[in-house]
Design a protein around this motif. Structure first.
Motif: not given
Length: 415
Positions: A355-359, A365-375, A387-395
Motif C-alpha cells: 500500500r505504501a508503494m502504491a501511495e 513494487r506495490a503489485r509484487r508486495l500485494l501479490d505476496a500478501a494474497t498468497s 490486497a485484491w482490492r488494492s491490486l484492482a485499484a492499481i490496475a
C-alpha cells in the motif's frame, strides 16, 4: 515451701517476743479517780495492739459499707460495658456472616448501651465503630438514607480526635467506596481528599481512587493512579499492562481535534509512549483527525524496531501505518524495504508495504508486495480481500480494466 518460711518467721517472732517481753517488769498505772488500775507493760502493749486492730477493722467495715453504692454503680457500669462490647462483636460477626439486618440491630443495641454508660460515652472510637458497622450493614441493605445518617455520626465522633486515627481513616475510605457503588464519583473523590497523604497512597485507597477517576471519565488521572498501583504490585503484571493500555487508549479517544490529541499524547507517561500498541492507537486517532504526518512521526521509532515487537504489537503498528499513508514521504521507502527483507513471510507487512508503494505510485513494487500478501500462508481472509482490492485499484490506475475486473472477482470470492 511457703508454709515452711512462714513457720520459720513465726519461730523468730516467738523468740524475739520471749527475749523482749519475758523479763519485762514494767507496770502501767491508769488513774481514774477514785479508781486506780495497774497493768503490766506486756498486757498493756497487747491490749493496745488489739484495740488498734479492732479500730482498723471497724473503720474498714464502715468504709466498705459507705462505698457500697459507688461499688454497685461501678459494677453495673462494667456489666453494661461488657454487654456493649458483646453487642459490637456480635454485630461484626453477623455482618461477616451476611446477616446485615441483625448486624444493624446489634450495632444499634451497642449504641443504646453506650448512651447510658458514662465510660463508653467518652469513648469516641467505640461509638464510631458501632456507627460504621451499622452504616456498612445498611449499605448492604441498600438503605442509603439511614446509611448516610450513621456515617455522618461516625465522622462527627472522630472529627474531634487527633489526626491519625485508624477509625477516622476507615470512615473516609468506606464512604469513598460506598460513593463509588452509588456511581457518585465527585463524592468519592471528596472523601478521598480527607485522607492523609500516607493513607491515600495505600493500595485500597488507590483502588478506590482508580474506580472514582474512571467513573468520572478522567482517564489521565486514572492512568496515573493505575501506574502507582502497578508500582505497589496492586495488580498482576499482565493485568497491569492491560489496564494501563486501556486507560491510555481511553485518554487518547477523548481528543476531539489534532491539538487536543497532541496535548493528551504529551501528558502520557514516557512508558506509555514507548508502548507500540498505545502508539498505534494514537496514530489511528490522528489519522481520523486528519493529522497523518504527526502520526507517522510517532510510529517511526516502533517501525525501526518492528522485528523486535510481539505479534499483536506489530499488527497494531502495521494497521496504524496503513491508516496514515496519505502524504507518505520518500524517506520511508528504505525503512519499508529493510522491514520486508527481514520479515519476508509476514503477509500483514507485505500488504502495508505494498500500500505504501502504491501511495508513492511505484506500481511494480506495490503489485509484487500485494501479490505476496494474497498468497503468503497465514494471511487472513480480510487481509487477502483488501490486497485484491488494492491490486484492482492499481490496475485501474494503469488503465487495465480487464485485470481490475479479475482482481475484484478474486476479492469477491473470498468468504
Amino acid at each position: 515451701m511457703r508454709w515452711v518460711v512462714w513457720l520459720l518467721l513465726l519461730f523468730v517472732v516467738a523468740v524475739l517476743a520471749a527475749g523482749t517481753l519475758g523479763n519485762n517488769s514494767g507496770v502501767v498505772s491508769v488513774y481514774w479517780p477514785p479508781y486506780r488500775l495497774d497493768l503490766s507493760l506486756n498486757l498493756f502493749v497487747l491490749l493496745l495492739l488489739a484495740v488498734g486492730l479492732a479500730a482498723h477493722a471497724i473503720t474498714a467495715a464502715v468504709s466498705r459499707l459507705i462505698g457500697l453504692p459507688a461499688r454497685a454503680r461501678e459494677w453495673r457500669g462494667q456489666q453494661r460495658e461488657r454487654a456493649a462490647q458483646a453487642a459490637l462483636r456480635e454485630a461484626l460477626g453477623l455482618q461477616l456472616a451476611g446477616r446485615y439486618s441483625r448486624a444493624n440491630k446489634a450495632a444499634q443495641r451497642a449504641l443504646e448501651i453506650r448512651s447510658v454508660t458514662p465510660e463508653l460515652a467518652r469513648d469516641a472510637e467505640f461509638g464510631a465503630l458501632a456507627h460504621l458497622l451499622a452504616a456498612s450493614s445498611l449499605h448492604r441493605l441498600q438503605d442509603r438514607a439511614r446509611r448516610d445518617e450513621q456515617l455522618a455520626e461516625a465522622q462527627a465522633l472522630v472529627a474531634a480526635q487527633a489526626s491519625g486515627s485508624a477509625v477516622g481513616e476507615a470512615a473516609h475510605l468506606m464512604a469513598a467506596e460506598w460513593a463509588v457503588d452509588d456511581r457518585d464519583a465527585h463524592r468519592a473523590l471528596e472523601q478521598l481528599q480527607g485522607l492523609p497523604a500516607g493513607v491515600a497512597r495505600r493500595t485500597q485507597a488507590l483502588r478506590v481512587r482508580l474506580q472514582a477517576h474512571r467513573l468520572a471519565r478522567q482517564p489521565l488521572e486514572a492512568l496515573k493512579t493505575a501506574r502507582l498501583l502497578a508500582k505497589h504490585q496492586g495488580f498482576a503484571p499482565a493485568a497491569a499492562q492491560g489496564l494501563l493500555r486501556s486507560l491510555a487508549v481511553e485518554a487518547l479517544d477523548t481528543a476531539r481535534d489534532a491539538d487536543q490529541l497532541r496535548r493528551v499524547w504529551l501528558q502520557l507517561d514516557a512508558a506509555d509512549r514507548r508502548d507500540a500498541y498505545v502508539t498505534a492507537r494514537a496514530a489511528l486517532r490522528a489519522a481520523a483527525l486528519d493529522a497523518p504526518a504527526e502520526a507517522r512521526g510517532w510510529l517511526r521509532p516502533h517501525w525501526e524496531q518492528l522485528t523486535q515487537l510481539g505479534e499483536r504489537e506489530r499488527q497494531a503498528v502495521l494497521e496504524a501505518f496503513v491508516a496514515v499513508l496519505p502524504g507518505l514521504p520518500a524517506d520511508w521507502l528504505p525503512l519499508l524495504e529493510e522491514a520486508v527483507s527481514k520479515l519476508p513471510q509476514d503477509p500483514q507487512l507485505a500488504y502495508a508495504a505494498g500500500r505504501a508503494m502504491a501511495e508513492r505510485q511505484l506500481w511494480g513494487r506495490a503489485r509484487r508486495l500485494l501479490d505476496a500478501a494474497t498468497s503468503l500462508p497465514g494471511a487472513e481472509p480480510g487481509l487477502r480481500r483488501d490486497a485484491w482490492r488494492s491490486l484492482a485499484a492499481i490496475a485501474e490506475a494503469e488503465g487495465n480494466t480487464e485485470l481490475a475486473q479479475r482482481c475484484y472477482s478474486s476479492a469477491a470470492r473470498i468468504a
